[in-house]
Design an enzyme around this catalytic site. Structure first.
Site, PDB file in Angstrom:
ATOM      1  N   CYS A 137      31.587 -29.114 -21.806  1.00  0.00           N
ATOM      2  CA  CYS A 137      30.594 -28.378 -22.586  1.00  0.00           C
ATOM      3  C   CYS A 137      30.876 -26.879 -22.519  1.00  0.00           C
ATOM      4  CB  CYS A 137      29.184 -28.669 -22.078  1.00  0.00           C
ATOM      5  SG  CYS A 137      28.581 -30.319 -22.510  1.00  0.00           S
ATOM      6  N   HIS A 194      25.330 -24.546 -24.323  1.00  0.00           N
ATOM      7  CA  HIS A 194      24.062 -24.426 -23.594  1.00  0.00           C
ATOM      8  C   HIS A 194      24.091 -23.254 -22.631  1.00  0.00           C
ATOM      9  CE1 HIS A 194      25.794 -26.164 -19.871  1.00  0.00           C
ATOM     10  NE2 HIS A 194      26.428 -27.022 -20.651  1.00  0.00           N
TER      11      HIS A 194
END
Length: 336
Positions: free
Chosen positions: A211, A195
């Site tokens: 992440c 992301h």
């Protein structure tokens, strides 16, 4: 072909950033093409920080700091020469979809071949998980894409923030306070995403809860190109070996702290990769230089040996060059 409004916005953002995209998009001739790019040099302007220069040239903080260790991060100084480590050995991994080399903090995307079968690789710096919040080393895929994602902090992260006196809501709406940024791609692993970020200074650092973060402009480009189902290979290769012509190169990055037992002073992964690449060919290698490079990794590909023509005798090892000498050689490279 019709595009949704979200796809169209992503495509327009990617096109608007195309003046930077060429800085780290490289043609590759085939499976025997191991090195891409060239080391460059720029001069800092008065208002620059090292983080500004890194972002403008497709680099993360760790990469640019390793090779410019004597440069002040916040005030490099007007006219200060900055080495850009924009030459890369491609990782030992399938050249299909995305390869995330976690200790290098870098993503390599191999899009489908273009017109005439032309192959390219696009590379971006990453922010990765802190110790204890690592990303698993697996083959997975892009399972879902979402623009302007809502963040639902897991209970473990909410407890961590609450203990620090910074409680999080159960839901964070899209916007400037959302740590996922404007684009997110969910992996085929529970809770793991690639992301954007609302804190771009963290790219090239261990800052996330597992992440993968990219600069906002990089995730916009990648989101516009990548399809659901694209394979993703998450690997752990602090040492990368590659061949250019008859020359053998080693590129070393700091291993993750939790992997010190596997990589500190250990040439096992280098030897196994060399044997696989060499096949039946004979070679000479400067093992002392290889040891020096992995002992003081700086992210620059360094020539450590060469392949021999048939029937040639193995000569003495090449003269030992220090990492300082290698850095000096890199600093004489000019930007193109």
């Amino acid at each position: 072909m019709r595009c949704s409004a979200g796809q169209l916005i992503a495509l327009l953002l990617a096109l608007s950033c195309s003046n930077k995209a060429t800085a780290y998009t490289y043609a590759i001739d085939g499976e025997d093409d191991y090195l891409i790019g060239q080391v460059q040099r720029v001069q800092a302007e008065y208002e620059d920080t090292l983080l500004d220069i890194a972002r403008a040239h497709g680099l993360g903080f760790n990469e640019i700091k390793l090779v410019n260790s004597q440069v002040d991060t916040w005030l490099p100084g007007q006219g200060r020469k900055i080495v850009l480590p924009t030459r890369f050995v491609l990782p030992q991994a399938p050249r299909d979809g995305m390869v995330l080399n976690i200790p290098e903090m870098r993503l390599y995307y191999f899009p489908p071949a273009g017109i005439g079968g032309r192959k390219t690789v696009i590379t971006y710096p990453l922010g990765i998980g802190r110790e204890g919040w690592g990303t698993p080393y697996v083959k997975t895929r892009i399972a879902e894409k979402k623009q302007n994602p809502t963040w639902y902090p897991p209970e473990s992260i909410r407890k961590e923030h609450a203990a620090l006196g910074d409680p999080l809501p159960e839901r964070v709406a899209p916007g400037p306070d959302n740590p996922l940024g404007a684009y997110a791609m969910r992996l085929g692993l529970p809770t793991y995403l690639i992301h954007g970020t609302n804190k771009p200074f963290g790219i090239g650092m261990r800052v996330s809860h597992g992440c993968i973060r990219l600069y906002p402009e990089d995730i916009a480009r990648l989101y516009a190109r990548v399809r659901v189902g694209t394979p993703v290979y998450i690997i752990n290769q602090p040492f990368k070996l590659g061949i250019e012509g008859e020359r053998i190169y080693l590129e070393a990055h700091p291993w993750l702290d939790e992997d010190a037992e596997d990589f500190q002073g250990n040439l096992t992964s280098v030897i196994s990769t060399l044997l696989r690449l060499a096949g039946d060919r004979r070679y000479e290698l400067n093992w002392e230089l290889a040891k020096q490079i992995i002992h003081a990794p700086n992210g620059l590909p360094v020539e450590i040996g060469r392949f021999l023509p048939p029937g040639a005798a193995v000569a003495a090892a090449p003269a030992l060059r220090s990492v300082t000498t290698v850095n000096e050689e890199a600093s004489t490279s000019t930007s193109r």
